[in-house]
Design a protein around this motif. Structure first.
Motif, mmCIF file in Angstrom:
data_model
loop_
_atom_site.group_PDB
_atom_site.id
_atom_site.type_symbol
_atom_site.label_atom_id
_atom_site.label_comp_id
_atom_site.label_asym_id
_atom_site.label_seq_id
_atom_site.Cartn_x
_atom_site.Cartn_y
_atom_site.Cartn_z
ATOM 1 N N GLY A 1 -53.222 -13.462 73.830
ATOM 2 C CA GLY A 1 -53.184 -13.370 72.371
ATOM 3 C C GLY A 1 -52.986 -12.051 71.953
ATOM 4 O O GLY A 1 -53.221 -11.105 72.752
ATOM 5 N N PHE B 1 -46.831 -21.398 65.280
ATOM 6 C CA PHE B 1 -46.807 -19.910 65.041
ATOM 7 C C PHE B 1 -45.530 -19.509 64.411
ATOM 8 O O PHE B 1 -45.410 -18.800 63.630
ATOM 9 C CB PHE B 1 -46.941 -19.370 66.487
ATOM 10 C CG PHE B 1 -46.397 -17.900 66.708
ATOM 11 C CD1 PHE B 1 -47.054 -17.132 65.698
ATOM 12 C CD2 PHE B 1 -45.556 -17.577 67.907
ATOM 13 C CE1 PHE B 1 -46.537 -15.698 66.012
ATOM 14 C CE2 PHE B 1 -45.171 -16.303 67.851
ATOM 15 C CZ PHE B 1 -45.535 -15.068 66.694
ATOM 16 N N LYS C 1 -49.896 -21.708 68.431
ATOM 17 C CA LYS C 1 -51.007 -20.899 68.979
ATOM 18 C C LYS C 1 -52.420 -21.409 68.765
ATOM 19 O O LYS C 1 -52.614 -22.403 68.036
ATOM 20 C CB LYS C 1 -51.195 -19.646 67.734
ATOM 21 C CG LYS C 1 -51.653 -20.158 66.387
ATOM 22 C CD LYS C 1 -51.637 -18.544 65.784
ATOM 23 C CE LYS C 1 -51.822 -18.739 64.125
ATOM 24 N NZ LYS C 1 -51.792 -17.475 63.208
ATOM 25 N N TYR D 1 -50.779 -17.806 72.610
ATOM 26 C CA TYR D 1 -49.674 -18.141 71.962
ATOM 27 C C TYR D 1 -48.633 -19.117 73.099
ATOM 28 O O TYR D 1 -48.706 -18.758 74.356
ATOM 29 C CB TYR D 1 -48.595 -17.140 71.763
ATOM 30 C CG TYR D 1 -49.199 -16.328 70.364
ATOM 31 C CD1 TYR D 1 -48.830 -16.858 68.986
ATOM 32 C CD2 TYR D 1 -50.071 -15.543 70.499
ATOM 33 C CE1 TYR D 1 -49.371 -16.179 67.900
ATOM 34 C CE2 TYR D 1 -50.607 -14.845 69.266
ATOM 35 C CZ TYR D 1 -50.379 -15.393 67.935
ATOM 36 O OH TYR D 1 -50.798 -14.821 66.830
ATOM 37 N N THR E 1 -46.366 -9.863 68.415
ATOM 38 C CA THR E 1 -46.004 -10.771 69.554
ATOM 39 C C THR E 1 -44.589 -10.762 70.004
ATOM 40 O O THR E 1 -43.675 -10.783 69.109
ATOM 41 C CB THR E 1 -46.605 -12.188 69.035
ATOM 42 O OG1 THR E 1 -47.864 -12.298 68.966
ATOM 43 C CG2 THR E 1 -45.852 -13.348 69.935
#
Length: 359
Positions: A269, A304, A293, A278, A324
């Motif tokens: 994460g 996500f 996610k 994720y 991310t």
């Protein structure tokens, strides 16, 4: 991620760095895997032997979204030895460790200059036990290297001197540190052997164990989440057109496995609490990738990214800035096997589309 796992993709072309707010048109070779340290993401490019594109490392500054290529060859006067299968950041200083399974080689690289510091022959130190070094983890003060020969090699963490070799059996795909004396190893299964998890004891008399489950179809990687929500996960790769899956490795009186979601890629994460995992699913041929996610606290799965890029090859977390980072590839304009790699940075709150330039 992984640390992020290397999936062994051999793609060629250019790497473009995109983001929700800033973009760069820097270029490099095909992307397979990357790792984060401080303000830098290291992108390992496996290259493409057929297209005469060597392996290399790209440094991406996550503060200004700038990519720097060619430093390894510039610093060392030659390309990387071969296509690396895994990379790990140094435990005690800014260095990069890379393994080349076809060369039986472990290399130590300066994390700031990319100058090669040391090359170690794993077979030179361990004989046939060192053939095919493929995966690495830190285990307390030692570096552990999993080999295709079915052994775990132990090196001192500072000088990378040989310590011992432990037999774990054929078909081992990944390893996980459980404590000072024990590790677990994933086995994909070979021949009549079923996929399983095996426990290995290094220093005490703890009995080895084996865990089998119908949920273990093609286990290839451990995924560990740190923070307020500590958890271990196992990634099953998809095969024969079937979706992969992420399995929660529960730790209670009787360790159990629990399926979380379909996925072919996963990462730690990106929030500082370590509460989110994720995942990307690209297992169905021709289907659009889906990005999900998993909230570890609420035990829920949600979307996500609504509109992801084609052919994602990796996804990882940026803990310093809570971004991310997704690595994707695209087919070249002439639809040949050559592909372009992309790095897209998504902000911590917005599920925005990465603005990919050029190609």
């Amino acid at each position: 991620m992984r640390k992020l796992l290397a999936f062994g993709l051999m793609i060629a072309g250019s790497v473009l760095l995109g983001a929700c707010e800033k973009d760069s048109d820097k270029e490099d070779d095909g992307v397979v895997w990357f790792e984060k340290v401080l303000d830098v993401v290291y992108v390992v490019n496996a290259g493409n032997a057929a297209a005469s594109i060597p392996a290399s490392i790209t440094m991406v500054d996550v503060r200004n979204h700038r990519a720097t290529q060619g430093l390894y060859k510039e610093q060392n006067g030659s390309d990387m030895a071969s296509a690396p299968s895994d990379m790990l950041l140094g435990q005690f200083n800014k260095r990069i460790l890379v393994v080349y399974p076809d060369k039986d080689l472990l290399e130590e690289i300066d994390g700031q200059t990319l100058k090669s510091l040391k090359k170690i022959s794993t077979t030179g130190l361990f004989g046939d036990k060192g053939k095919g070094p493929r995966k690495m983890i830190w285990h307390w003060n030692n570096l552990l290297v999993l080999t295709d020969a079915g052994y775990v090699l132990s090196f001192s963490g500072d000088a990378l001197e040989a310590v011992a070799a432990y037999e774990v059996g054929p078909g081992a795909t990944a390893l996980n540190s459980l404590g000072k004396s024990n590790i677990e190893v994933l086995h994909a299964g070979q021949g009549t052997e079923a996929p399983c998890i095996s426990g290995v004891s290094f220093y005490d008399n703890t009995a080895p164990y084996t865990i089998t489950s119908e949920l273990l179809t093609n286990p290839v990687e451990y995924i560990r989440v740190y923070g307020n929500s500590y958890a271990d996960f196992i990634l099953n790769a998809g095969n024969d057109g079937q979706a992969g899956s992420v399995i929660l490795r529960q730790w209670d009186e009787k360790p159990a496995l629990l399926k979380i979601a379909d996925a072919t890629f996963a990462c730690n994460g990106n929030d500082y609490k370590g509460t989110v995992l994720y995942m990307v699913n690209t297992s169905t041929a021709g289907a659009k990738p889906t990005y999900s996610k998993y909230d570890i606290v609420t035990n829920t799965v949600s979307t996500f990214i609504e509109d992801g890029e084609q052919y994602p090859t990796a996804i990882a977390a940026d803990y310093a800035y809570h971004n991310t980072i997704c690595v994707t590839s695209r087919p070249s304009a002439d639809k040949s096997s050559t592909a372009n790699g992309h790095v897209t940075i998504y902000g911590p709150k917005a599920s925005c589309k990465g603005d990919m330039k050029g190609v």
